[in-house]
Design an enzyme around this catalytic site. Structure first.
Site, short mmCIF file in Angstrom:
data_model
loop_
_atom_site.label_atom_id
_atom_site.label_comp_id
_atom_site.label_asym_id
_atom_site.label_seq_id
_atom_site.Cartn_x
_atom_site.Cartn_y
_atom_site.Cartn_z
N HIS A 256 8.67 9.32 34.10
CA HIS A 256 7.53 9.18 35.01
C HIS A 256 7.16 7.71 35.20
O HIS A 256 7.08 6.95 34.23
CB HIS A 256 6.33 9.97 34.48
N PRO A 257 6.91 7.29 36.45
CA PRO A 257 6.71 5.87 36.73
C PRO A 257 5.28 5.36 36.59
O PRO A 257 4.98 4.23 36.98
CB PRO A 257 7.16 5.76 38.19
N CYS A 258 4.38 6.16 36.00
CA CYS A 258 2.97 5.76 35.98
C CYS A 258 2.73 4.45 35.23
O CYS A 258 1.76 3.74 35.49
CB CYS A 258 2.11 6.88 35.39
N ARG A 259 3.60 4.10 34.26
CA ARG A 259 3.42 2.87 33.49
C ARG A 259 4.47 1.81 33.79
O ARG A 259 4.47 0.73 33.19
CB ARG A 259 3.47 3.20 31.98
#
Length: 313
Positions: A256-259
């Site tokens: 997941h690219p949230c960070r």
């Protein structure tokens, strides 16, 4: 968990539809990429690492803001020799390196210090002191170790010129010889899991996003949940999710690219503190290096030696 994920994806999709893609660079300020920068970085990855290539994907899933022939990057048949659990057993517990600890949800480099191995590999090696080197005998072998014979026991080939030692070449008594090809023993073939790894551009987070498509030892498609066996356990149920691929059919495991932006910003800050000016075309090399901490046993090509950027001095 599933409900919140679906709500977030619905909100994210709505925002992506009503907002324009980033066109202004914010690499240093936020660690993110514009569309143009993503294509530049992808072109450089394909150029330096030929195992990677651009692809179009499904026609119905094409993004209008990306060139038709450069919708996403992919590398196929990447070997994964063992599960992450076996790797983690070889390293000391508690030796992870925290890359980003903001809000206590950072990325961990899972390769710690290897455990001590008491086996002495030199015990079975012959000592160089047993070799006698002189001008008369440059190298004298060790018959007792290598199983050889003394020099006087070696037959003189000149003796075979004598008539008594000649073998009669009678065609009728000679057996024809030929080579027979045999199928290899299946037990001697190393069968491993393999992965197709793809990188898409996430318009909402403005960063690359990694997707994993796994195959078992018989080249059968892995269920996305089994892919988690090849993900660092610190990330398996936290930063790796099972979602619809942006350009391919079906559910896939995804980092997941949230960070991603925050982590890349920290890496860029470190480079700049050492006088290195980051270059956009090197972005994906840095990105894939930190993603390796999430999937440490999947041996994809991100090159081990490359120029991080130009010196600012």
């Amino acid at each position: 968990m599933v409900l919140s994920q679906k709500l977030h994806e619905a909100f994210k999709g709505t925002v992506e539809r009503i907002t324009a893609p980033r066109t202004v660079s914010a690499l240093k300020e936020k660690g993110v990429l514009s569309i143009t920068e993503f294509i530049v970085a992808g072109d450089n990855l394909v150029s330096k690492c030929p195992t990677w290539s651009w692809e179009s994907g499904e026609q119905s899933k094409m993004k209008s803001y990306l060139p038709p022939e450069k919708q996403f990057l992919i590398t196929r048949n990447v070997p994964c020799l063992r599960r992450v659990a076996s790797l983690e057993e070889e390293y000391e517990v508690g030796s992870e390196v925290l890359i980003d600890n903001e809000d206590n949800d950072g990325w961990l480099a899972t390769h710690g210090n290897p455990k001590e191995n008491n086996c002495d590999e030199d015990d079975n090696l012959p000592s160089m002191e047993t070799l006698e080197i002189s001008t008369k005998n440059p190298i004298q072998s060790i018959p007792s170790y290598f199983g050889g014979e003394e020099e006087e026991d070696i037959p003189d080939m000149a003796e075979y010129d004598e008539p008594d030692n000649l073998i009669e070449m009678d065609p009728a008594t000679l057996r024809s010889t030929y080579l027979v090809a045999q199928e290899p023993d299946d037990d001697n073939i190393l069968r491993t899991r393999t992965y197709d790894i793809s990188i898409t551009y996430d318009k909402y987070y403005q960063t690359p996003r990694v997707w994993l498509t796994g195959y078992d030892e018989s080249r059968m498609l892995l269920q996305p949940e089994l892919v988690l066996e090849d993900v660092s356990q610190d990330h398996a149920h936290k930063t790796v999710t099972i979602e619809d691929h942006h350009h391919l059919p079906g559910k896939h495991a995804s980092v997941h690219p949230c960070r991603h932006g925050a982590v890349m910003k920290k890496i860029i800050d470190v480079l700049m503190s050492h006088g290195v000016e980051p270059e956009v075309d090197k972005y994906l090399f840095l990105f894939l290096k930190f993603v390796a901490s999430v999937i440490p046993t999947i041996e994809y090509d991100y090159t081990l030696d490359f120029d991080l950027g130009r010196s600012s001095n």
